[in-house]
Design a protein around this motif. Structure first.
Motif, mmCIF file in Angstrom:
data_model
loop_
_atom_site.group_PDB
_atom_site.id
_atom_site.type_symbol
_atom_site.label_atom_id
_atom_site.label_comp_id
_atom_site.label_asym_id
_atom_site.label_seq_id
_atom_site.Cartn_x
_atom_site.Cartn_y
_atom_site.Cartn_z
ATOM 1 N N ASN B 53 -7.391 3.725 -5.249
ATOM 2 C CA ASN B 53 -8.123 4.851 -5.830
ATOM 3 C C ASN B 53 -9.436 4.335 -6.415
ATOM 4 O OD1 ASN B 53 -9.037 7.040 -7.318
ATOM 5 N ND2 ASN B 53 -6.988 7.655 -7.966
ATOM 6 N N GLN B 167 -2.446 12.935 -1.343
ATOM 7 C CA GLN B 167 -3.805 12.955 -1.865
ATOM 8 C C GLN B 167 -4.336 14.354 -2.158
ATOM 9 O OE1 GLN B 167 -6.528 11.103 0.793
ATOM 10 N NE2 GLN B 167 -8.175 11.008 -0.681
ATOM 11 N N ASN B 169 -6.546 17.267 -2.094
ATOM 12 C CA ASN B 169 -7.957 17.425 -1.736
ATOM 13 C C ASN B 169 -8.843 16.283 -2.228
ATOM 14 O OD1 ASN B 169 -7.551 19.858 -0.396
ATOM 15 N ND2 ASN B 169 -7.516 20.952 -2.339
ATOM 16 N N LEU B 170 -8.242 15.338 -2.941
ATOM 17 C CA LEU B 170 -9.047 14.231 -3.452
ATOM 18 C C LEU B 170 -9.434 13.291 -2.318
ATOM 19 C CD1 LEU B 170 -6.943 13.398 -6.609
ATOM 20 C CD2 LEU B 170 -9.232 14.340 -6.610
ATOM 21 N N LYS B 171 -10.677 12.903 -2.306
ATOM 22 C CA LYS B 171 -11.148 11.997 -1.242
ATOM 23 C C LYS B 171 -11.442 10.616 -1.816
ATOM 24 C CE LYS B 171 -11.136 15.176 1.956
ATOM 25 N NZ LYS B 171 -9.958 15.207 2.823
ATOM 26 N N CYS B 173 -9.012 8.335 -2.531
ATOM 27 C CA CYS B 173 -7.931 7.388 -2.247
ATOM 28 C C CYS B 173 -7.943 6.957 -0.779
ATOM 29 C CB CYS B 173 -6.579 8.023 -2.568
ATOM 30 S SG CYS B 173 -6.390 8.466 -4.290
ATOM 31 N N SER B 174 -7.461 5.743 -0.542
ATOM 32 C CA SER B 174 -7.319 5.254 0.836
ATOM 33 C C SER B 174 -6.064 4.390 0.935
ATOM 34 C CB SER B 174 -8.547 4.453 1.242
ATOM 35 O OG SER B 174 -8.813 3.461 0.269
#
Lengths: 177, 209
Positions: B53, B167, B169-171, B173-174
């Motif tokens: 994050n 996740q 709608n959060l962009k 995190c990967s």
């Protein structure tokens, strides 16, 4: 004979190691502060694992008013809305409470301070179904009718014992992962 | 007649000497296999899955939920994919909640891989002490299997749909996985053991010639 003795010792040590290992795997109903967020998340994700065990935890009381005006009393702590994010979208994590007696009234429930009504609760999950409660969004402590109502999900805890905590200064009202 | 027999005996002795020479050159390969296996076991301390994050620790990035290879191994051996015990199982329960099939499959793959690695260590020790180079062939097969299993584990973790469910709608995190590193090490082990196996079969041809 010596070899048999060594194997016996090795067997006992292995057996004890496995016993310790598997006892560590068992779920525990005592929710400690350090694991509060993780334990609560786990209970919400796997409620069936906790249906037959007593749950004990420290929390503050919180009143949720749904969009129909009905009040729901909860035992919660504040946390981030994401698992580990600090996006500022804070929420609460805990249980809806059902109790035959009187649940202490919440105070300063939305304030960023430890000065709240703290209680030690013991009880069992009523069932494994998450209750959905629709609430209005708040902006600066006031209901924001412009925003869409939010849906929050809670498990119901049937409380068997509830005790007021007077010495709460060292408790954390905000918990993270 | 006697000279023919002596000649045959000399040829046989020569073959055996050449075979022994070739086989003695393989003596250290089991030790290499043990070394590679130990490295494989050490690499299980790496994060086999972690969600990074960029918005953690007051704006700084960090690993949000993760588990190591050993934690996956412990979860598979105990069947506790849903345990909240962070020390023993990391955050496997969260992964298991969102993507149970992928999490449990990768757990089983890691469990079998660890058993194979331990088997290689045992066989290589036996091979080294008992001077039995045939076990290089077994090690090669086991290393190849471990390489495949760790690679599949890596692919399963990387392609799991957890980000869609977790996740929202959060962009920020990967999803990452280091499970490919022990796979590469296992591939090196397989290559070394294959080389030793080929050398062993060439040495055996000397005897049959």
């Amino acid at each position: 004979m010596k070899i048999i003795g060594k194997f016996f010792v090795l067997f006992i040590v292995s057996a004890l190691t496995f016993c310790c290992f598997f006892s560590a795997c068992a779920v525990n109903g005592d929710i400690i502060e350090e694991d509060f967020f993780m334990s609560m998340t786990n209970i919400q994700q796997y409620p069936k694992n906790y249906s037959d065990i007593d749950i004990r935890y420290d929390c503050f009381t919180y009143k949720l008013t749904d969009i129909n005006g009905q009040d729901h009393l909860c035992g919660v702590r504040q946390c981030s809305s994401g698992f580990g994010c600090t996006c500022g979208n804070d929420t609460i994590i805990g249980f809806l409470l059902e109790y035959d007696g009187e649940i202490p009234e919440p105070r300063n429930q939305s304030e960023k301070s430890v000065e709240k009504t703290w209680v030690h609760i013991e009880g069992r999950l009523k069932d494994t179904e998450l209750r959905e409660i629709q609430i209005y969004a708040y902006t600066d402590g006031k209901i924001d009718y412009q925003k869409k109502p939010e849906t929050v999900k809670f498990l119901v805890l049937t409380v068997s014992e509830i005790n007021l905590i007077n010495d709460y200064q060292n408790l954390k009202y905000y918990v993270t992962k | 007649m006697a000279s023919k027999r002596a000649q045959a005996e000399k040829a046989q002795a020569d073959k055996e000497r050449r075979y022994a020479q070739s086989v003695s050159a393989l003596r250290n390969f089991p030790l290499i296999a043990i070394g590679v296996s130990v490295v494989c076991l050490m690499l299980l301390f790496l994060n086999f899955a972690n969600i990074y994050n960029t918005n953690m620790n007051s704006g700084k990035g960090g690993n949000e939920i993760f588990y190591t290879g050993y934690q996956l191994f412990f979860a598979a051996i105990s069947g506790s994919f849903d345990s909240p015990n962070e020390k023993l199982f990391g955050h496997i329960s969260v992964y298991n909640y969102h993507t149970p099939a992928e999490t449990q499959l990768s757990g089983i793959l890691v469990l079998i891989s660890v058993i194979f690695v331990v088997a290689i260590i045992g066989l290589s020790l036996w091979s080294f002490l008992g001077k039995k180079p045939i076990f290089n062939v077994v090690s090669a097969a086991l290393f190849s299997a471990i390489f495949i299993m760790f690679t599949v584990c890596f692919i399963v973790i990387k392609t799991s749909p957890i980000m869609i469910k977790y996740q929202c709608n959060l962009k920020v995190c990967s999803l990452h996985s280091l499970a490919i590193i022990p796979a590469i090490v296992a591939l090196i082990g397989a290559a070394v053991s294959c080389f030793a196996s080929v050398k062993y079969f060439i040495a055996r041809k000397i005897l049959k010639a």
